[in-house]
Design an enzyme around this catalytic site. Structure first.
Site, short mmCIF file in Angstrom:
data_model
loop_
_atom_site.label_atom_id
_atom_site.label_comp_id
_atom_site.label_asym_id
_atom_site.label_seq_id
_atom_site.Cartn_x
_atom_site.Cartn_y
_atom_site.Cartn_z
N ASP A 36 25.82 4.35 -3.51
CA ASP A 36 24.85 5.23 -3.93
C ASP A 36 25.27 6.57 -4.63
O ASP A 36 25.15 7.77 -3.31
CB ASP A 36 22.99 4.67 -2.81
CG ASP A 36 22.43 5.20 -3.87
OD1 ASP A 36 22.47 6.71 -3.80
OD2 ASP A 36 21.29 5.05 -3.29
N ARG A 51 8.01 -1.86 2.81
CA ARG A 51 7.84 -1.23 3.96
C ARG A 51 7.08 -1.43 5.33
O ARG A 51 6.60 -1.28 5.64
CB ARG A 51 6.75 -0.31 3.27
CG ARG A 51 8.05 0.94 2.26
CD ARG A 51 7.17 2.68 2.56
NE ARG A 51 8.28 2.91 1.26
CZ ARG A 51 8.80 3.69 1.91
NH1 ARG A 51 9.24 3.55 2.20
NH2 ARG A 51 10.04 3.96 0.62
N HIS A 66 18.34 -6.15 -1.58
CA HIS A 66 17.46 -5.15 -0.24
C HIS A 66 16.93 -5.17 0.50
O HIS A 66 15.85 -5.87 0.08
CB HIS A 66 17.27 -3.92 -1.14
CG HIS A 66 17.49 -2.32 -1.37
ND1 HIS A 66 17.43 -2.29 0.41
CD2 HIS A 66 18.01 -1.31 -1.17
CE1 HIS A 66 17.57 -0.61 0.24
NE2 HIS A 66 18.14 -0.35 -0.71
N GLU A 111 18.22 2.58 -9.90
CA GLU A 111 17.00 2.61 -8.45
C GLU A 111 16.74 3.83 -8.90
O GLU A 111 15.99 4.67 -7.86
CB GLU A 111 17.41 3.10 -7.20
CG GLU A 111 18.07 2.27 -6.40
CD GLU A 111 18.63 1.82 -5.11
OE1 GLU A 111 19.02 3.29 -4.90
OE2 GLU A 111 18.17 0.74 -4.18
N HIS A 170 20.07 -0.82 4.52
CA HIS A 170 20.44 1.04 5.33
C HIS A 170 21.14 0.27 6.94
O HIS A 170 19.96 -0.10 7.34
CB HIS A 170 19.40 2.05 5.28
CG HIS A 170 18.92 2.07 3.72
ND1 HIS A 170 17.88 2.94 3.75
CD2 HIS A 170 19.30 1.88 2.16
CE1 HIS A 170 17.81 2.93 2.25
NE2 HIS A 170 18.53 2.46 1.63
N ASP A 211 17.75 12.87 -0.11
CA ASP A 211 17.77 10.97 -0.30
C ASP A 211 16.87 11.57 -1.15
O ASP A 211 15.29 10.85 -1.14
CB ASP A 211 17.69 10.15 0.43
CG ASP A 211 17.14 8.73 0.37
OD1 ASP A 211 17.60 8.77 -0.85
OD2 ASP A 211 17.67 8.12 1.08
N GLU A 236 24.57 0.64 2.86
CA GLU A 236 24.78 2.00 1.63
C GLU A 236 25.43 3.21 2.13
O GLU A 236 24.69 3.01 4.08
CB GLU A 236 23.53 1.80 1.62
CG GLU A 236 23.17 2.74 0.43
CD GLU A 236 21.08 2.39 -0.24
OE1 GLU A 236 20.87 1.10 -0.46
OE2 GLU A 236 21.33 3.03 -0.82
N HIS A 289 15.62 10.18 -5.62
CA HIS A 289 16.47 9.89 -6.58
C HIS A 289 15.46 10.78 -7.86
O HIS A 289 14.77 10.91 -7.84
CB HIS A 289 16.03 8.43 -7.31
CG HIS A 289 16.74 7.83 -5.37
ND1 HIS A 289 16.92 6.48 -5.37
CD2 HIS A 289 17.93 8.20 -4.27
CE1 HIS A 289 17.51 6.06 -4.48
NE2 HIS A 289 18.01 7.22 -3.97
N TYR A 321 13.54 -1.58 4.17
CA TYR A 321 13.74 0.08 4.89
C TYR A 321 13.41 -0.03 6.01
O TYR A 321 14.13 1.08 7.06
CB TYR A 321 12.51 1.34 4.13
CG TYR A 321 12.84 1.04 2.86
CD1 TYR A 321 14.11 1.33 2.22
CD2 TYR A 321 12.15 1.34 1.47
CE1 TYR A 321 14.35 1.91 0.74
CE2 TYR A 321 12.55 1.37 0.09
CZ TYR A 321 13.69 1.74 -0.13
OH TYR A 321 13.87 1.60 -1.45
N HIS A 369 24.76 2.26 -6.57
CA HIS A 369 23.44 2.20 -6.70
C HIS A 369 23.63 3.80 -7.51
O HIS A 369 24.09 4.48 -7.42
CB HIS A 369 22.47 2.94 -5.80
CG HIS A 369 22.82 1.48 -5.05
ND1 HIS A 369 21.22 1.81 -4.14
CD2 HIS A 369 22.16 -0.02 -5.10
CE1 HIS A 369 21.69 0.10 -3.58
NE2 HIS A 369 21.84 -0.64 -4.43
N HIS A 392 23.19 9.68 -2.91
CA HIS A 392 23.03 9.37 -1.45
C HIS A 392 24.51 9.73 -0.99
O HIS A 392 24.59 11.22 -0.37
CB HIS A 392 23.33 7.71 -1.16
CG HIS A 392 21.93 6.99 -0.66
ND1 HIS A 392 21.44 6.09 -0.47
CD2 HIS A 392 21.11 7.64 -1.77
CE1 HIS A 392 20.65 6.41 -0.75
NE2 HIS A 392 20.08 6.74 -0.91
ZN ZN Z 1 17.22 6.74 -1.62
FE FE Z 2 20.32 3.43 -2.98
FE FE Z 3 18.97 1.62 -0.24
#
Ligand code: ZN
Ligand code: FE
Ligand code: FE
Length: 273
Positions: free
Chosen positions: A175, A37, A67, A255, A107, A223, A142, A225, A70, A210, A178
């Site tokens: 994913d 973040r 990864h 995830e 992403h 989105d 992704e 999870h 974000y 994912h 997603h």
């Molecule tokens: Zn996600």
């Molecule tokens: Fe993911």
């Molecule tokens: Fe991701």
């Protein structure tokens, strides 16, 4: 070979992650290359990377799926912020060279009102620049839920980025939460969605998955999870995925909202399907 793993904390270094993964029955894993973040990255530790590379080989792990942060939006509207995101990407790929041959997933970005086409152009330009030095890493776009102005909710958008970059070192990480949230019904028709992916992008570009259930219904573009088998996807779709011949040998990363004991249980569950 089934390569199953989960997202792990990178705070104790790479070798520690290999050991943690092994302790929960995983033979691949994911980790954030920097504060997810923010943008701060840890100090580089070549000795730790070397030890991790040797351990991964010795324990026959599948490819890792790092990864990106974000906050790294390669197609944000402000030119300076875009430039900073591109620098972060370049730095991540340079760092990944210490773990040669692994995947780096991120992403694609949000176009924040500039339009999908403009967004795709910015993302492709950044990738071209970051891949230019030829680091031994494959970058994975992704598949996204299509929340807000997110790019990557449609396979066509991923394909457009791949074509614009024009490198063999660009693939896709699918994913499950997603794509379902984005409106690809893998629950009713997994083979149909994979055929569509093959038609648009090409299955040879599908490098990793994912594995996440979803808290929201089909095509919700949300989105969020959920643990495996407890959401709108349900357990049976994961049985189909982990046994699918077109997906065999690809790293599959959990995830889900879990700590280590929960991940261990889910890996056991998936290995038993
Ligand atoms: Zn996600
Ligand atoms: Fe993911
Ligand atoms: Fe991701």
């Amino acid at each position: 070979m089934r390569y199953l793993g989960c997202h792990l904390s990178a705070s104790n270094g790479n070798l520690a992650m290999v050991k943690t993964a092994e302790s929960i029955g995983a033979n691949t894993f994911a980790f954030f290359t920097r504060n997810p973040r923010g943008s701060r990255a840890k100090k580089e530790d070549p000795a730790d990377c070397g030890a991790a590379v040797a351990a991964l080989k010795e324990k026959n792990f599948g490819k890792l799926v790092a990864h990106g942060a974000y906050t790294m939006n390669l197609c944000t509207a402000d030119a300076e912020a875009r430039d900073f995101a591109c620098q972060v990407l370049c730095d991540d790929l340079r760092r990944m060279a210490a773990l040669p041959g692994q995947y780096y997933n991120f992403h694609p970005g949000s176009h924040v009102g500039q339009g999908v086409e403009a967004g795709i152009e910015f993302i492709a330009a950044a990738l071209k620049k970051a891949l230019e030095p030829g680091y031994p890493v494959t970058v994975l776009l992704e598949t996204m839920a299509g929340k807000g102005s997110e790019i990557g909710g449609r396979f066509e958008e991923l394909k457009a980025i791949i074509d614009a970059v024009g490198s063999d070192n660009v693939g896709v990480c699918l994913d499950t939460c997603h794509v379902y949230d984005a409106g690809y019904d893998i629950v009713q028709d997994l083979n149909g969605v994979l055929a569509e992916f093959d038609r648009v992008v090409g299955l040879d570009r599908l490098c990793a998955l994912h594995l996440n259930d979803s808290k929201n219904p089909f095509a919700s573009h949300k989105d969020r999870h959920e643990c495996i088998g407890r959401g709108s996807l349900g357990l049976e779709i994961f049985r189909a995925i982990v046994n699918h011949p077109s997906l065999a040998g690809k790293p599959m990363i959990l995830e889900t909202p879990n700590e280590l004991p929960g991940y261990k249980q889910e890996i056991e569950l998936l290995r038993g399907l």
